[in-house]
Design an enzyme around this catalytic site. Sequence first.
Site, PDB file in Angstrom:
ATOM      1  N   HIS A  13      73.947 101.627  44.414  1.00 49.87           N
ATOM      2  CA  HIS A  13      72.577 101.263  44.771  1.00 49.87           C
ATOM      3  C   HIS A  13      72.638 100.317  45.962  1.00 49.87           C
ATOM      4  CE1 HIS A  13      68.352  99.844  43.202  1.00 49.87           C
ATOM      5  NE2 HIS A  13      68.428  99.826  44.538  1.00 49.87           N
ATOM      6  N   HIS A  15      70.819 100.320  49.983  1.00 47.70           N
ATOM      7  CA  HIS A  15      70.004 100.968  51.018  1.00 47.70           C
ATOM      8  C   HIS A  15      70.660 100.662  52.351  1.00 47.70           C
ATOM      9  CE1 HIS A  15      66.557 101.502  48.192  1.00 47.70           C
ATOM     10  NE2 HIS A  15      67.131 100.458  47.605  1.00 47.70           N
ATOM     11  N   HIS A 189      64.204 104.750  41.691  1.00 46.18           N
ATOM     12  CA  HIS A 189      63.881 103.375  41.321  1.00 46.18           C
ATOM     13  C   HIS A 189      62.773 103.429  40.269  1.00 46.18           C
ATOM     14  CE1 HIS A 189      66.046 102.396  44.942  1.00 46.18           C
ATOM     15  NE2 HIS A 189      65.695 101.120  44.950  1.00 46.18           N
ATOM     16  N   GLU A 192      61.555  98.342  38.102  1.00 47.12           N
ATOM     17  CA  GLU A 192      61.927  97.160  38.899  1.00 47.12           C
ATOM     18  C   GLU A 192      60.747  96.190  38.825  1.00 47.12           C
ATOM     19  OE1 GLU A 192      62.193  97.820  43.137  1.00 47.12           O
ATOM     20  OE2 GLU A 192      63.345  95.983  43.490  1.00 47.12           O
ATOM     21  N   ASP A 270      71.819  96.414  46.444  1.00 48.56           N
ATOM     22  CA  ASP A 270      70.463  96.781  46.871  1.00 48.56           C
ATOM     23  C   ASP A 270      70.291  96.638  48.394  1.00 48.56           C
ATOM     24  OD1 ASP A 270      67.940  97.808  46.436  1.00 48.56           O
ATOM     25  OD2 ASP A 270      67.125  96.050  45.433  1.00 48.56           O
ATOM     26  N   ASP A 271      69.941  95.445  48.858  1.00 49.27           N
ATOM     27  CA  ASP A 271      69.724  95.191  50.294  1.00 49.27           C
ATOM     28  C   ASP A 271      70.477  93.921  50.672  1.00 49.27           C
ATOM     29  OD1 ASP A 271      67.550  97.281  50.856  1.00 49.27           O
ATOM     30  OD2 ASP A 271      66.754  96.212  49.117  1.00 49.27           O
TER      31      ASP A 271
HETATM   32  N1  ADE Z   1      63.760  99.832  49.386  1.00 51.78           N
HETATM   33  C1  ADE Z   1      64.728  98.999  49.736  1.00 51.78           C
HETATM   34  N2  ADE Z   1      64.970  98.121  48.738  1.00 51.78           N
HETATM   35  C2  ADE Z   1      64.125  98.432  47.733  1.00 51.78           C
HETATM   36  C3  ADE Z   1      63.886  97.913  46.436  1.00 51.78           C
HETATM   37  N3  ADE Z   1      64.554  96.867  45.953  1.00 51.78           N
HETATM   38  N4  ADE Z   1      62.924  98.475  45.698  1.00 51.78           N
HETATM   39  C4  ADE Z   1      62.240  99.500  46.156  1.00 51.78           C
HETATM   40  N5  ADE Z   1      62.411 100.041  47.370  1.00 51.78           N
HETATM   41  C5  ADE Z   1      63.352  99.508  48.151  1.00 51.78           C
HETATM   42 ZN    ZN Z   2      66.836  99.587  45.768  1.00 50.40          ZN
END
Ligand code: ADE
Ligand code: ZN
Length: 318
Positions: A13, A15, A189, A192, A270-271
């Site tokens: 996971h 991006h 997703h 969340e 994630d990011d």
């Molecule tokens: N796009 C990038 N990060 C995300 C996240 N945490 N939740 C949903 N969409 C995303």
């Molecule tokens: Zn994500």
Amino acid sequence: MNDLPTPPKAELHVHIEGTLEPEMVFELARRNDVALPHSSVEQLRAEYRFRDLQSFLDIYYANMAVLRTEADFRDLAAAYLRTCADNGVRHAEIFFDPQAHTKRGVPVRTVIDGLSAAIADSDVSAELILCFLRDEPAESAEQVLREAEPHLDRIIGVGLDSAEAGHPPSKFTEVFRRARELGLRAVAHAGEEGPAEYVAEALDLLGVQRVDHGIRALEDPQLVARLRRDRVPLTVCPLSNVRLRCVPRLAEHPLPRLVDAGVLVTLNSDDPAYFGGYAAENFAAVQRELGIGDEQLRQLAANSFEAAFLDDERRRGM
Ligand code: ADE
Ligand code: ZN
């Protein structure tokens, strides 16, 4: 980096646009002659205080304006793949958001060519997962899947991301059915910011094989029992959940409850350019704040290989 826990793991996971570090925003802005609203890396980074998912997404999409050419996408993915060794990441299943680029006039092909060139040049095993933006119409997802069809040999699956609240998985039933017919894997997703029902919908209507985040599944004990029974993996992202205020603080993260419930949990970043760390920092954070021991950390890392879209031979090679 050396003192962080780095058991071998798969990252399931991440991006790729969320690995765009502020320094690279400025470098690509210069290269492509894109005007930025911030005057320095420090000023941009100071904006990374998020109230919720949407306040993050606003900056995440704005920064993507600098990604224009195949070389930009190649350099972005190459930079992420270079972080993998230090983080113990042996295999990565990488999300990308083509609609965020096609709407700026960047063709799907440019994105896929750039990302896959970096993967071909890297020693790290990696695959691409094409994500649909759930806050765009389903027809837009169908259109981007059609545009990606000539390139499906370089895509392992489809996912669903962006603003969750008010955008249930049911909106994307048809496009996921088409993707599965095309032989693609499916993830989404869910749970969340959105409710546990979205997790059940992702399983029932989209046929997903993993759920990204999924932490709010804990609000429905029957759903938790189903995740456990069917060994549905959750790709949990602790630093993300805290930075986006889905969880008030790390010490209250539901990871231990999910593990204790017998759910197949994996840990992910994630990011990472926005949330304060890559895979190893997420592992270190749960060790430090949640009292997860070495053996449990190794188990979480091992879970990632079980949950990965790897055949047995490739899995053995990890
Ligand atoms: N796009 C990038 N990060 C995300 C996240 N945490 N939740 C949903 N969409 C995303
Ligand atoms: Zn994500």
